[in-house]
Scaffold this active site. Structure first.
Site, PDB file in Angstrom:
ATOM      1  N   THR A 188       0.871  -1.176   0.000  1.00  0.00           N
ATOM      2  CA  THR A 188       0.000   0.000   0.000  1.00  0.00           C
ATOM      3  C   THR A 188       0.909   1.228   0.000  1.00  0.00           C
ATOM      4  O   THR A 188       2.085   1.126   0.338  1.00  0.00           O
ATOM      5  CB  THR A 188      -0.886   0.028   1.256  1.00  0.00           C
ATOM      6  OG1 THR A 188      -0.022   0.056   2.386  1.00  0.00           O
ATOM      7  CG2 THR A 188      -1.781  -1.193   1.324  1.00  0.00           C
ATOM      8  N   TRP A 445     -20.892  15.497   8.539  1.00  0.00           N
ATOM      9  CA  TRP A 445     -19.813  15.139   7.627  1.00  0.00           C
ATOM     10  C   TRP A 445     -20.057  15.739   6.255  1.00  0.00           C
ATOM     11  O   TRP A 445     -21.166  15.685   5.732  1.00  0.00           O
ATOM     12  CB  TRP A 445     -19.715  13.621   7.497  1.00  0.00           C
ATOM     13  CG  TRP A 445     -19.116  12.974   8.708  1.00  0.00           C
ATOM     14  CD1 TRP A 445     -18.948  13.543   9.949  1.00  0.00           C
ATOM     15  CD2 TRP A 445     -18.603  11.644   8.806  1.00  0.00           C
ATOM     16  NE1 TRP A 445     -18.376  12.651  10.802  1.00  0.00           N
ATOM     17  CE2 TRP A 445     -18.154  11.477  10.140  1.00  0.00           C
ATOM     18  CE3 TRP A 445     -18.481  10.586   7.909  1.00  0.00           C
ATOM     19  CZ2 TRP A 445     -17.584  10.289  10.586  1.00  0.00           C
ATOM     20  CZ3 TRP A 445     -17.922   9.395   8.359  1.00  0.00           C
ATOM     21  CH2 TRP A 445     -17.469   9.254   9.676  1.00  0.00           C
TER      22      TRP A 445
END
Ligand code: ADP
Length: 543
Positions: A188, A445
């Site tokens: 990653t 959010w």
């Protein structure tokens, strides 16, 4: 008592993809723009033979089952041979991203304990600088002919790829072994903390190739010419080197020149029909064709993923250039495909605008991947297109653990992706944000992707990123960072007014800053962490 099936039990081997390609489509071309500067033409049968010779050469160098074989290389036929020659002979192919910081590259090579390292000629200076910090690497192999070998080098054992191949006779049969054996390691990107290795097996890679190839996947045909712009060091070019072998289609590798002009010329010269890559790369190509009034003569479809593809980009490809865009979502931990934007039968007769709305989402699960969204307490949320929660997945090509990490990443048997998403009643998933990029404004959010998509729709905007800026009352508020198109004029006020009616008022960014460049990660995505750092002291006019 159950009755057992009475079918042959043949392990799913990566080498079988290549032998299939060689036997059934042996004369199909693989074209590479080489790092050396010229064009190179080969075929599936030639690649298969040379991969066998490479497997022999690796054994001669002392590589044994399970040993890691590192690569620092661009997209090209030799890289393809290394994919198959290593995995096919029970070694583990470890592609390293050369765009990472040198210390990160060394960390990753040491973590994987690569025994040999293959390197393209223009990356040799990088390896020469790093070699003293790579104690486990026993030999470096320059991916070129003898004429490119340097007279002097700081690398104690530098070998020539073509010499190694030439010395072997190819009398080698691909071995058969447990399909759960490791085939590849991809790391990653490590935007938070050290990178982590995802170890794919032969089984997971072959099943992923099947799923990616079908019409609901990448929909490749033997008549296609596919050009992976996505690098072979970025999650195995999303599996295209395997899918192309399974299908037996022509492959075109672009080397290291990924600018709009180079790509356009290669698309035309080789009559490319399908491609794949991250949004940033397509910005460059679209700008080039637009500025020069060009049209594609063969390009019909592209898979865009790795980051949210702005709707304006989909529109530009489809309306202006007649290129179908397939929006896809995935990640390294899934090798990488999870969902793809494809319509259902019931959508066939919908008006174009509604079809487009569906295809803007990240899409439906491919068979083999199961997904769900959960809230902060881990409670499963409904598929109503409204509830948004942490996206979790499980399936045949989802990691169960990271390399060299004891702690399980799983939650209740599912892999938490770190993405926040909604799923609608038809199963279409839409990423609202990465959990670390979402803007937390007074307990609500705000999706940075939504705000970026609106800004990208403004004709003066070349690239847009939205990050959280500190706010004394709301904690975080959105800050829009913009790169203008060359010669375009637009003011802060005009951009903010552009949000009117497109999103709820309280989500409109509090401020706009114009920059000449937005930083990108080593995989070509917007580097939000860096941007947040850059603007950490930014004072919002609303604060
Ligand atoms: P990194 O970005 O860390 O290099 P990956 O390439 O594995 O690692 O990226 C996976 C992440 O990229 C996903 O978790 C998601 O946040 C993002 N991503 C991938 N495809 C999309 C998409 N189509 N839309 C939005 N985000 C995406």
């Amino acid at each position: 008592m159950s009755l057992m099936g009475q079918m042959m039990n043949m392990p799913l081997m990566i080498s079988s993809l290549l032998t299939h390609a060689a036997r059934h489509n042996g004369d199909v071309e693989i074209v590479s723009k080489r790092v050396e500067g010229d064009m190179h033409h080969t075929t599936w049968s030639e690649v298969e033979l040379r991969s066998r010779k490479l497997a022999q050469a690796l054994a001669r160098l002392g590589c044994q089952a399970g040993d890691r074989v590192g690569t620092l290389a661009w997209n090209g036929y030799r890289h393809l041979e290394i994919y198959y020659g290593s995995s096919g002979s029970e070694l583990v192919c470890h592609t390293v991203n050369p765009r990472l910081f040198p210390q990160q590259i060394a960390w990753i090579i040491n973590d994987a304990q690569d025994k040999v390292l293959f390197v393209d000629i223009n990356l040799l200076p990088l390896v020469e600088k790093l070699i003293t910090s790579l104690p486990k690497v026993e030999a470096v192999i320059l991916m070129a002919g003898r004429e490119h070998m340097p007279r002097e080098t700081s690398i104690p054992k530098l070998l020539c790829y073509e010499d190694l191949i030439e010395a072997e006779d190819g009398q080698y049969s691909w071995p058969s072994f447990d399909e759960n054996t490791a085939a590849c390691i991809c790391y990653t990107s490590g935007t938070t903390g050290n990178p982590k290795g995802a170890v794919y097996s032969h089984r997971s890679t072959v099943l992923h190739a099947f799923a990616a190839a079908i019409p609901e996947g990448m929909c490749l045909h033997a008549t296609d010419t596919v050009l992976p712009v996505v690098p072979m060091f970025h999650v195995n070019a999303w599996g295209i080197p395997y899918v192309a072998a399974l299908i037996g289609c022509k492959l075109v590798f672009p080397g290291h020149h990924l600018d709009g002009a180079s790509l356009f010329n290669l698309f035309e010269q080789e009559q490319v029909t399908i491609s794949a890559g991250v949004p940033t790369i397509w910005l460059g190509l679209l700008n080039h064709v637009k500025q020069n009034n060009l049209k594609f003569s063969s390009f019909r479809s592209t898979i865009i993923g790795g980051a949210a593809c702005p709707p304006t980009m989909i529109r530009a490809f489809e309306n202006d250039y007649n290129v179908e865009v397939i929006h896809a979502w995935g990640m390294t931990e899934l090798s990488p495909i999870g969902t793809l934007g494809r319509l259902k039968a019931k959508h066939k007769d919908l008006p174009l605008v509604q079809k487009q709305k569906i295809l803007e989402k990240q899409g439906k699960s491919v068979y083999g991947i199961d997904m769900r969204i959960v809230d902060a307490e881990g409670q499963v949320l409904p598929w109503d297109g409204k509830a948004s929660g942490d996206l979790e997945v499980r399936g045949h090509w989802v990691i169960s653990s990271y390399f060299n990490v004891d702690k399980s990443p799983l939650h209740d048997g599912w892999f938490p992706t770190g993405d926040v998403a909604t799923i609608d009643s038809d199963g279409y998933m839409q990423i609202t944000d990465r959990s670390k990029d979402v803007i937390k404004s007074g307990g609500e959010w705000i999706s940075s992707i939504d705000l970026e998509n609106v800004a990208m729709g403004h004709p003066a905007v070349h690239e847009a990123a939205v990050i959280a800026a500190h706010h004394p009352k709301w904690d975080e508020r959105p800050l829009l960072v913009v790169v203008k198109k060359p010669d375009a004029q637009v003011t802060r006020e005009e951009l903010l007014a552009f949000y009117d009616g497109k999103i709820p008022k309280w989500q409109v960014p509090d401020d706009v800053v114009f920059v000449t460049e937005i930083p990108h990660t080593a995989t070509g995505k917007i580097y939000k962490l860096g941007l947040r750092e850059q603007f950490k002291d930014h004072t919002l006019p609303t604060s």
